[in-house]
Motif scaffolding. Structure first.
Motif, PDB file in Angstrom:
ATOM      1  N   ASP A  87     -63.374 -16.888  63.906  1.00 14.09           N
ATOM      2  CA  ASP A  87     -63.962 -17.478  65.115  1.00 14.09           C
ATOM      3  C   ASP A  87     -64.841 -16.486  65.855  1.00 14.09           C
ATOM      4  O   ASP A  87     -65.061 -16.605  67.055  1.00 14.09           O
ATOM      5  N   GLU A  88     -65.365 -15.498  65.121  1.00 18.92           N
ATOM      6  CA  GLU A  88     -66.203 -14.463  65.730  1.00 18.92           C
ATOM      7  C   GLU A  88     -67.682 -14.724  65.452  1.00 18.92           C
ATOM      8  O   GLU A  88     -68.081 -14.977  64.310  1.00 18.92           O
ATOM      9  N   PHE A  89     -68.483 -14.659  66.502  1.00 18.21           N
ATOM     10  CA  PHE A  89     -69.927 -14.830  66.411  1.00 18.21           C
ATOM     11  C   PHE A  89     -70.604 -13.635  67.094  1.00 18.21           C
ATOM     12  O   PHE A  89     -70.031 -13.020  68.001  1.00 18.21           O
ATOM     13  N   THR A  90     -71.795 -13.332  66.660  1.00 17.49           N
ATOM     14  CA  THR A  90     -72.631 -12.366  67.374  1.00 17.49           C
ATOM     15  C   THR A  90     -73.979 -13.009  67.656  1.00 17.49           C
ATOM     16  O   THR A  90     -74.443 -13.868  66.895  1.00 17.49           O
ATOM     17  N   ILE A  91     -74.584 -12.591  68.744  1.00 22.90           N
ATOM     18  CA  ILE A  91     -75.886 -13.123  69.138  1.00 22.90           C
ATOM     19  C   ILE A  91     -76.806 -11.949  69.437  1.00 22.90           C
ATOM     20  O   ILE A  91     -76.505 -11.121  70.307  1.00 22.90           O
ATOM     21  N   LEU A  92     -77.896 -11.883  68.711  1.00 27.06           N
ATOM     22  CA  LEU A  92     -78.892 -10.838  68.911  1.00 27.06           C
ATOM     23  C   LEU A  92     -79.989 -11.388  69.817  1.00 27.06           C
ATOM     24  O   LEU A  92     -80.590 -12.415  69.513  1.00 27.06           O
ATOM     25  N   LEU A  93     -80.209 -10.693  70.941  1.00 23.07           N
ATOM     26  CA  LEU A  93     -81.222 -11.125  71.913  1.00 23.07           C
ATOM     27  C   LEU A  93     -82.327 -10.070  71.976  1.00 23.07           C
ATOM     28  O   LEU A  93     -82.313  -9.184  72.832  1.00 23.07           O
ATOM     29  N   PRO A  94     -83.307 -10.133  71.066  1.00 21.18           N
ATOM     30  CA  PRO A  94     -84.342  -9.101  70.999  1.00 21.18           C
ATOM     31  C   PRO A  94     -85.211  -9.014  72.246  1.00 21.18           C
ATOM     32  O   PRO A  94     -85.696  -7.936  72.594  1.00 21.18           O
ATOM     33  N   SER A  95     -85.433 -10.141  72.909  1.00 22.46           N
ATOM     34  CA  SER A  95     -86.348 -10.156  74.055  1.00 22.46           C
ATOM     35  C   SER A  95     -85.652  -9.866  75.378  1.00 22.46           C
ATOM     36  O   SER A  95     -86.310  -9.768  76.413  1.00 22.46           O
ATOM     37  N   VAL A  96     -84.338  -9.743  75.358  1.00 24.11           N
ATOM     38  CA  VAL A  96     -83.587  -9.473  76.589  1.00 24.11           C
ATOM     39  C   VAL A  96     -83.466  -7.963  76.779  1.00 24.11           C
ATOM     40  O   VAL A  96     -82.817  -7.285  75.993  1.00 24.11           O
ATOM     41  N   GLN A  97     -84.100  -7.452  77.827  1.00 22.07           N
ATOM     42  CA  GLN A  97     -84.067  -6.022  78.104  1.00 22.07           C
ATOM     43  C   GLN A  97     -83.315  -5.704  79.392  1.00 22.07           C
ATOM     44  O   GLN A  97     -82.901  -4.569  79.611  1.00 22.07           O
ATOM     45  N   ARG A  98     -83.122  -6.712  80.218  1.00 20.18           N
ATOM     46  CA  ARG A  98     -82.430  -6.477  81.489  1.00 20.18           C
ATOM     47  C   ARG A  98     -81.006  -7.010  81.417  1.00 20.18           C
ATOM     48  O   ARG A  98     -80.739  -8.031  80.784  1.00 20.18           O
ATOM     49  N   LEU A  99     -80.116  -6.317  82.082  1.00 20.56           N
ATOM     50  CA  LEU A  99     -78.725  -6.728  82.116  1.00 20.56           C
ATOM     51  C   LEU A  99     -78.572  -8.095  82.769  1.00 20.56           C
ATOM     52  O   LEU A  99     -77.734  -8.909  82.361  1.00 20.56           O
ATOM     53  N   GLU A 100     -79.401  -8.376  83.746  1.00 20.31           N
ATOM     54  CA  GLU A 100     -79.325  -9.660  84.446  1.00 20.31           C
ATOM     55  C   GLU A 100     -79.615 -10.822  83.498  1.00 20.31           C
ATOM     56  O   GLU A 100     -78.991 -11.886  83.580  1.00 20.31           O
ATOM     57  N   ASP A 101     -80.578 -10.623  82.591  1.00 22.37           N
ATOM     58  CA  ASP A 101     -80.917 -11.689  81.645  1.00 22.37           C
ATOM     59  C   ASP A 101     -79.764 -11.947  80.672  1.00 22.37           C
ATOM     60  O   ASP A 101     -79.468 -13.101  80.329  1.00 22.37           O
ATOM     61  N   ALA A 102     -79.115 -10.879  80.223  1.00 24.64           N
ATOM     62  CA  ALA A 102     -77.965 -11.026  79.330  1.00 24.64           C
ATOM     63  C   ALA A 102     -76.827 -11.744  80.044  1.00 24.64           C
ATOM     64  O   ALA A 102     -76.107 -12.561  79.448  1.00 24.64           O
ATOM     65  N   THR A 103     -76.658 -11.445  81.336  1.00 29.22           N
ATOM     66  CA  THR A 103     -75.619 -12.094  82.136  1.00 29.22           C
ATOM     67  C   THR A 103     -75.870 -13.594  82.247  1.00 29.22           C
ATOM     68  O   THR A 103     -74.950 -14.416  82.069  1.00 29.22           O
ATOM     69  N   GLU A 104     -77.102 -13.971  82.534  1.00 26.77           N
ATOM     70  CA  GLU A 104     -77.434 -15.387  82.664  1.00 26.77           C
ATOM     71  C   GLU A 104     -77.245 -16.130  81.339  1.00 26.77           C
ATOM     72  O   GLU A 104     -76.752 -17.259  81.313  1.00 26.77           O
TER      73      GLU A 104
END
Length: 683
Positions: free
Chosen positions: A337-354
């Protein structure tokens, strides 16, 4: 081969005429010399000179006629040669004569020339046969074959190639690439390749595809070689279809790099993509985010409802996650039940939080599986690439943050910080030491008395496990029980608790203590063990402990989440004579309609409700509802966490049979519990 012959008479007259002419000429010369220098005066030879002269002339004429016949034969041979006919040999000439030697050499030359012509004719015939055979092979070949010159004009095209474009070879040959193929990009690409083949005289092999008239993507192995046809440089192309092979390769690649259940890229693909992204961002000095996600309660659902339910949850969860990303990230399933998500365009912590909040909201919606409503939220750990981490480090950081999210209540997310490393190290140490705790006899039991609400008489006890670590001292169950559940050690530890609780009670009975009911907690993980019933039955037999004195406590949420399986198990326990209690009652979502179908004997009211019952009106309302339900179902009620006299007095006026808490006693060791019982007897 026909030979040209002059005949033996011609040869004879040629020789005779030549000899006679030579003799006559010599005689005429001698007569002339004699007349001029040696003849006596008056002697006349004048009449002989004309005669001899006539003879010589006649002999010369005869010789010339013979020679002319020879020369006319040779001329005839050369005339045939000039017209391309097979020449004849000159025959019947004395090889010992001068002209015979010439004729013999001439005949040898003619013979060799005829042999060469025959060989050339034979080779031309064979070449023509080969050409016809090659044409048949090309036209009947299942592979597409065509030849094109440097100007892009088709010189050769077979049926298989023409069929690819719903055409015929006759319609293709003579056309230019521009006239035949409207795709300019393809023309430019292959023109460069063809130019390289012709210029460098090299073979080139590539793989490419076309979309046929039915919209099907068809793959081909394309081989190109330079050839010369009639002095014109061409590129011969053979296109072998490899669509099936490509499909097999893609299938194998999918097995290697994609998850079979969800169709998502798998762990191997994740490691490759993450390594590529790290290198890319490191070169541009940019950041990106990595999310590590684990589904909450997935193991419980999988064990309770079966693997079909677990698979369905995984598929539906992956669809929700993909919809959340909307092309802004790459989703991977690592396994389980483990997934990973790569967010190449996310550079700010706030964006990752949202993004994490959106994902949690999507996963929080109930799942519908075969008319069952299942709840499985998500816990997310976030790590931000800062330019220094490698694949393993970045993944580990996100994993650590994810476990912190689980520890802090699940259905939430946490951002990785360095101090998490210390906490994880401590947890890992506990996990390793817990494996040895049973063998090293570091675990022990304490017992908290359960007393009658009205008179305070002891009616039972709850067995509570404790761990005395040799270096860290006493460790709270809240710290090591979750570790035991995660690692599966809970089965071993749970069996140890049950055995020792029953054995101790039997021992006390043998020492004169009256039989007292003992309550033992069962973990939700233990309930997934198909052998649990047999284990309990065996322990009761080995310890000779009465089943009716054993009460198994199960949390309200455990029963409600898996009613079908748990209820079936609880019914078996009750048939065995074991009592069943619902622990922490009032914190879940039970209803009277559900409770009345459950095989339970006791409701244990959670301490969180009891602690504030005199301070908050809502707790009083909840308690009264619980008491009302228990009374209607004729259940025993036990209130936990009693710490004050006021709480006890309140409960005496309610439908509450038994109480336990620090107001009466804290958990006791074996000797302390014996003293407690003795003191009750003397009181």
């Amino acid at each position: 081969m026909k030979k040209f012959s002059f005949g033996r008479s011609s040869t004879f007259w040629l020789k005779a005429g030549t000899n006679l002419a030579a003799v006559a000429g010599a005689g005429l010369l001698l007569m002339f010399v004699y007349q001029q220098f040696f003849s006596p005066p008056g002697e006349s030879w004048q009449f002989l000179l004309p005669a001899f002269s006539l003879v010589v002339v006649m002999l010369i004429i005869i010789n010339m006629l013979v020679m002319r016949s020879y020369l006319s034969g040779i001329s005839e041979i050369f005339d045939k040669l000039g017209k391309g006919h097979s020449p004849s040999e000159i025959k019947g000439v004395d090889p010992q004569s001068e002209i015979g030697a010439v004729v013999e050499k001439f005949n040898t030359l003619i013979s060799e020339l005829n042999e060469y012509k025959e060989e050339s004719s034979q080779k031309a015939m064979e070449l023509e046969q080969q050409q016809r055979f090659l044409e048949r092979v090309i036209n009947q070949n299942p592979n597409g074959i065509y030849a094109i010159n440097n100007d892009g004009v088709y010189r050769v095209a077979n049926k298989a190639f023409a069929d690819l474009y719903n055409s015929t070879p006759e319609e293709i040959i003579g056309l230019t690439e521009e006239e035949f193929n409207p795709l300019i990009s393809d023309i430019q690409k292959y023109r460069e390749i063809n130019k390289e083949v012709i210029t460098l005289r090299k073979e080139i092999e590539i793989e490419d595809f076309l979309i046929d008239e039915n919209g099907k993507k068809r793959w081909f192995h394309i081989g190109k070689v330079p050839i010369n046809q009639g002095g014109e440089q061409l590129v011969l192309t053979v296109a072998t279809e490899i669509t099936d092979r490509k499909a097999h390769e893609q299938s194998m690649e999918k097995l290697a790099y994609y998850d079979d259940l969800t169709g998502l890229p798998n762990r191997k693909s994740f490691q490759i993509k993450l390594a590529e992204e790290i290198e890319r961002k490191r070169s541009t000095n940019e950041n990106f985010a990595l999310l590590f996600l684990d589904l909450d309660r997935f193991k419980y659902i999988n064990d309770t409802f079966g693997h079909d339910a677990g698979d369905a949850i995984l598929v539906m969860a992956s669809e929700r996650l993909s919809n959340c990303l909307s092309g802004e990230g790459i989703l991977f399933r690592l396994g389980g039940d483990e997934f990973t998500i790569l967010l190449p365009s996310v550079q700010r912590l706030e964006d990752a939080t949202e993004q994490s909040k959106r994902i949690l909201a999507a996963l929080g919606e109930p799942y519908n599986f075969r008319d069952n409503i299942l709840i499985s939220t998500g816990s997310i750990g976030v790590s931000i690439f800062s330019g220094e981490q490698d694949v393993n480090t970045l993944t580990k950081q996100a994993d650590i943050a994810m476990y912190k999210a689980k520890e802090q209540g699940k259905n939430t997310f946490r951002i990785y910080t360095e101090d998490m490393e210390t906490e994880v190290a401590s947890k890992l140490r506990l996990e390793m030491d817990l494996y040895n705790a049973v063998a090293q006899e570091e675990l022990f039991l304490q017992y908290q008395p359960i007393v009658d609400t009205m008179n305070g008489d002891i009616t039972g006890m709850e067995a509570l496990i404790r761990w005395e670590h040799p270096q860290l001292g006493l460790i709270s169950p809240n710290a090591f029980i979750p570790i035991a559940e995660e690692t599966g050690l809970i089965h071993v530890i749970g069996e140890w608790v049950l055995y020792n609780a029953c054995r101790q009670q039997k021992e006390w009975q043998q020492r004169g203590m009256k039989p007292i009911k003992v309550s033992v907690n069962l973990s939700p993980v233990q309930l997934t063990d198909e052998k649990l019933y047999e284990r309990v039955k065996t322990i009761l037999q080995e310890t000779e402990f009465e089943p009716e004195l054993l009460e198994l406590e199960i949390t309200e949420s455990t029963i409600m989440e898996n009613k079908r399986t748990v209820v079936k198990l609880l019914k078996r326990f009750r048939r065995l004579g074991v009592r069943i209690a619902i622990d922490d009652f009032g914190t879940g979502y039970s209803s009277l309609n559900v409770l009345k179908r459950l095989p339970v004997d006791t409701l244990k009211v959670d301490r969180s409700i009891v602690q504030h019952l005199l301070e908050r009106e809502i707790d009083d309302v909840i308690l009264n509802a619980v008491f009302d339900i228990a009374k209607k179902m004729n259940l025993i009620v036990v209130a936990e966490g009693i710490e004050t006299k006021e709480q006890l007095l309140y409960l005496k006026g309610k439908y509450c049979h038994n109480v336990q808490g620090f107001f009466f006693s804290q958990p006791l060791t074996n000797d302390q519990f014996m003293d407690y019982v003795r003191n009750q007897k003397t009181a």
